[in-house]
Design a protein around this motif. Sequence first.
Motif, PDB file in Angstrom:
ATOM      1  N   LEU A 280       0.850  -1.191   0.000  1.00  0.00           N
ATOM      2  CA  LEU A 280       0.000   0.000   0.000  1.00  0.00           C
ATOM      3  C   LEU A 280       0.883   1.237   0.000  1.00  0.00           C
ATOM      4  O   LEU A 280       1.789   1.361   0.825  1.00  0.00           O
ATOM      5  N   PHE A 281       0.619   2.140  -0.936  1.00  0.00           N
ATOM      6  CA  PHE A 281       1.375   3.384  -1.042  1.00  0.00           C
ATOM      7  C   PHE A 281       0.508   4.527  -0.515  1.00  0.00           C
ATOM      8  O   PHE A 281      -0.635   4.706  -0.953  1.00  0.00           O
ATOM      9  N   LEU A 282       1.062   5.314   0.416  1.00  0.00           N
ATOM     10  CA  LEU A 282       0.331   6.412   1.041  1.00  0.00           C
ATOM     11  C   LEU A 282       1.154   7.695   0.952  1.00  0.00           C
ATOM     12  O   LEU A 282       2.352   7.690   1.275  1.00  0.00           O
ATOM     13  N   PRO A 283       0.534   8.803   0.543  1.00  0.00           N
ATOM     14  CA  PRO A 283       1.264  10.067   0.498  1.00  0.00           C
ATOM     15  C   PRO A 283       1.526  10.600   1.897  1.00  0.00           C
ATOM     16  O   PRO A 283       0.629  10.628   2.741  1.00  0.00           O
ATOM     17  N   VAL A 284       2.761  11.009   2.142  1.00  0.00           N
ATOM     18  CA  VAL A 284       3.151  11.519   3.451  1.00  0.00           C
ATOM     19  C   VAL A 284       2.797  13.000   3.551  1.00  0.00           C
ATOM     20  O   VAL A 284       3.113  13.785   2.655  1.00  0.00           O
ATOM     21  N   SER A 285       2.152  13.361   4.655  1.00  0.00           N
ATOM     22  CA  SER A 285       1.729  14.748   4.847  1.00  0.00           C
ATOM     23  C   SER A 285       2.381  15.439   6.035  1.00  0.00           C
ATOM     24  O   SER A 285       2.323  16.663   6.146  1.00  0.00           O
ATOM     25  N   VAL A 286       2.970  14.655   6.942  1.00  0.00           N
ATOM     26  CA  VAL A 286       3.584  15.246   8.132  1.00  0.00           C
ATOM     27  C   VAL A 286       4.953  14.615   8.351  1.00  0.00           C
ATOM     28  O   VAL A 286       5.238  13.507   7.877  1.00  0.00           O
ATOM     29  N   GLU A 287       5.785  15.298   9.083  1.00  0.00           N
ATOM     30  CA  GLU A 287       7.120  14.791   9.386  1.00  0.00           C
ATOM     31  C   GLU A 287       7.001  13.464  10.131  1.00  0.00           C
ATOM     32  O   GLU A 287       6.240  13.331  11.088  1.00  0.00           O
ATOM     33  N   GLY A 288       7.735  12.463   9.655  1.00  0.00           N
ATOM     34  CA  GLY A 288       7.721  11.147  10.284  1.00  0.00           C
ATOM     35  C   GLY A 288       6.620  10.227   9.811  1.00  0.00           C
ATOM     36  O   GLY A 288       6.561   9.065  10.212  1.00  0.00           O
ATOM     37  N   ALA A 289       5.728  10.715   8.983  1.00  0.00           N
ATOM     38  CA  ALA A 289       4.600   9.962   8.409  1.00  0.00           C
ATOM     39  C   ALA A 289       3.557   9.586   9.453  1.00  0.00           C
ATOM     40  O   ALA A 289       2.365   9.741   9.241  1.00  0.00           O
ATOM     41  N   LEU A 290       3.970   9.047  10.604  1.00  0.00           N
ATOM     42  CA  LEU A 290       3.074   8.638  11.699  1.00  0.00           C
ATOM     43  C   LEU A 290       2.051   7.601  11.221  1.00  0.00           C
ATOM     44  O   LEU A 290       0.869   7.863  11.071  1.00  0.00           O
ATOM     45  N   PHE A 291       2.534   6.390  11.039  1.00  0.00           N
ATOM     46  CA  PHE A 291       1.752   5.272  10.526  1.00  0.00           C
ATOM     47  C   PHE A 291       1.040   4.550  11.658  1.00  0.00           C
ATOM     48  O   PHE A 291       1.636   4.216  12.678  1.00  0.00           O
ATOM     49  N   SER A 292      -0.267   4.301  11.467  1.00  0.00           N
ATOM     50  CA  SER A 292      -1.071   3.572  12.449  1.00  0.00           C
ATOM     51  C   SER A 292      -1.859   2.466  11.753  1.00  0.00           C
ATOM     52  O   SER A 292      -2.170   2.558  10.565  1.00  0.00           O
ATOM     53  N   VAL A 293      -2.199   1.432  12.523  1.00  0.00           N
ATOM     54  CA  VAL A 293      -2.924   0.270  12.001  1.00  0.00           C
ATOM     55  C   VAL A 293      -4.071  -0.070  12.943  1.00  0.00           C
ATOM     56  O   VAL A 293      -3.943   0.027  14.162  1.00  0.00           O
ATOM     57  N   GLY A 294      -5.214  -0.479  12.374  1.00  0.00           N
ATOM     58  CA  GLY A 294      -6.340  -0.897  13.194  1.00  0.00           C
ATOM     59  C   GLY A 294      -7.441  -1.541  12.370  1.00  0.00           C
ATOM     60  O   GLY A 294      -7.242  -1.894  11.211  1.00  0.00           O
ATOM     61  N   ASP A 295      -8.596  -1.704  12.971  1.00  0.00           N
ATOM     62  CA  ASP A 295      -9.775  -2.284  12.323  1.00  0.00           C
ATOM     63  C   ASP A 295      -9.451  -3.609  11.646  1.00  0.00           C
ATOM     64  O   ASP A 295      -9.714  -3.809  10.454  1.00  0.00           O
ATOM     65  N   PRO A 296      -8.883  -4.566  12.378  1.00  0.00           N
ATOM     66  CA  PRO A 296      -8.515  -5.854  11.766  1.00  0.00           C
ATOM     67  C   PRO A 296      -9.738  -6.702  11.425  1.00  0.00           C
ATOM     68  O   PRO A 296     -10.690  -6.766  12.201  1.00  0.00           O
ATOM     69  N   HIS A 297      -9.668  -7.349  10.271  1.00  0.00           N
ATOM     70  CA  HIS A 297     -10.776  -8.163   9.761  1.00  0.00           C
ATOM     71  C   HIS A 297     -10.298  -9.563   9.410  1.00  0.00           C
ATOM     72  O   HIS A 297      -9.252  -9.729   8.785  1.00  0.00           O
ATOM     73  N   ALA A 298     -11.106 -10.565   9.736  1.00  0.00           N
ATOM     74  CA  ALA A 298     -10.852 -11.921   9.255  1.00  0.00           C
ATOM     75  C   ALA A 298     -11.360 -12.093   7.839  1.00  0.00           C
ATOM     76  O   ALA A 298     -10.765 -12.804   7.032  1.00  0.00           O
ATOM     77  N   SER A 299     -12.481 -11.428   7.515  1.00  0.00           N
ATOM     78  CA  SER A 299     -13.027 -11.486   6.168  1.00  0.00           C
ATOM     79  C   SER A 299     -14.063 -10.387   6.012  1.00  0.00           C
ATOM     80  O   SER A 299     -14.699  -9.976   6.984  1.00  0.00           O
TER      81      SER A 299
END
Length: 433
Positions: A253-272
């Motif tokens: 997954l490619f995401l445009p960086v908007s702030v210093e350090g990018a600050l990547f977060s992950v959540g909302d996990p799905h089995a299907s």
Amino acid sequence: VSDQTVHWGYLSRTLKPVISVRSGDVVTIETLTQHASDDRERMIDGDPGAESVFHWTATRKAVVRRGAGPMDASVFGRGAGEGFGVHICTGPVHVRGAEPGDVLEVRILDIRARPSCHPQHRGKLFGSNAAAWWGYQYHDLLTEPKKREVVTLYELQTDVAEPYAKAVYSFRWTPQTDPDGVRHETIDYPGVPVDPASVDKLYGVLAKARVPIRPHFGLLAVAPKESGLIDSVPPGYFGGNLDNWRAGKGARLFLPVSVEGALFSVGDPHASQGDGEVCGTAIECSLTGSFQLVLHKRAQIADGFLADLNHPFLDAEDAWVVQGFSFANHLAELGPQAQTQVYQKSSLDLAMRDAFRKARRYLMQAHGLDEDEALSLMSVAVDFGVTQVADGNWGVHAVIRKAIFPPQAEGEGSGTAPAPSSAPPQPLRNRKL
């Protein structure tokens, strides 16, 4: 994952990173589903990380803010944060050297489900689906009661050739009173504990159905550039709550960086999840992911498709997936009230138009087609689908199969996928949140 490594229901450029990594590092990130309280015994009890996050008694609530709304519950009185934003996000991860104008590539190396720690269910895997009030079905039901919410618990079977999920039981939501004494007539606030004695569990549901598992993370985000707290529900140019099941193991997954350090977060996990997510949720299941974070500096991508990337772009195993929304940037397009207006003004027509324009641009810039060639190809070979109608900012995606552009003879050049940065990633270092 713990109450010290999550932010619940919002994204923000002001969040303090919980870890800092270099380009090329592999980070293992544990995530929790915000629906684990649907069956606390199976999805929380005995799990120190989950117990830490979900701890809520009359005297202490471990994660107080749950959403981007007011802390004093002044609008609806549901609880701190008001529930405008629901996802438990782990992070953020600071990527050293990331600056606005760069692109962060998120390589999803592995995904595995989080096993139950309760003695009666130890090692088993569970997830929950809620047909909720924000779902597409809620005002179009056939049987009484016409407005109802139904939770279905699933058990995952992963030690078979073709992993699947099987329904265990379902129950209709009944009013629940949280530890602070607030009564919840609907699923209106994240993490409300369900008293098992207050619901009637119906076993034997979906007895003939097996749901093929395709684990993925519904929310993959860098920090938005806007100030303040940003509701985690509507996705946008920063990624966020994409709810596209193609963001699974092996995808980039490619995401445009908007702030210093990018600050990547992950959540909302799905089995299907199916395209559309029509009842409001997927099989919400706590997952752990391994991600390689690769930074593409602006100067290194100046001549390619990534140079002006202003939306999430997914490179899956057999297709490129271009993600469109009702509003490409709802935070800018809808003004000061964007975070409420987006829920009222989104439509599939707008999302289709955005996906169409982005797919056309991708074919022209990444594959060297002229506009007429791109338009013909889009009509005869590109599959447009409804990503979700559950997230405020509705989604339509364009699936461009890689088979459309077979590899060319050596020396001719393919001109297809966005190339990695010419600078090699730093040596790998495994880090765990």
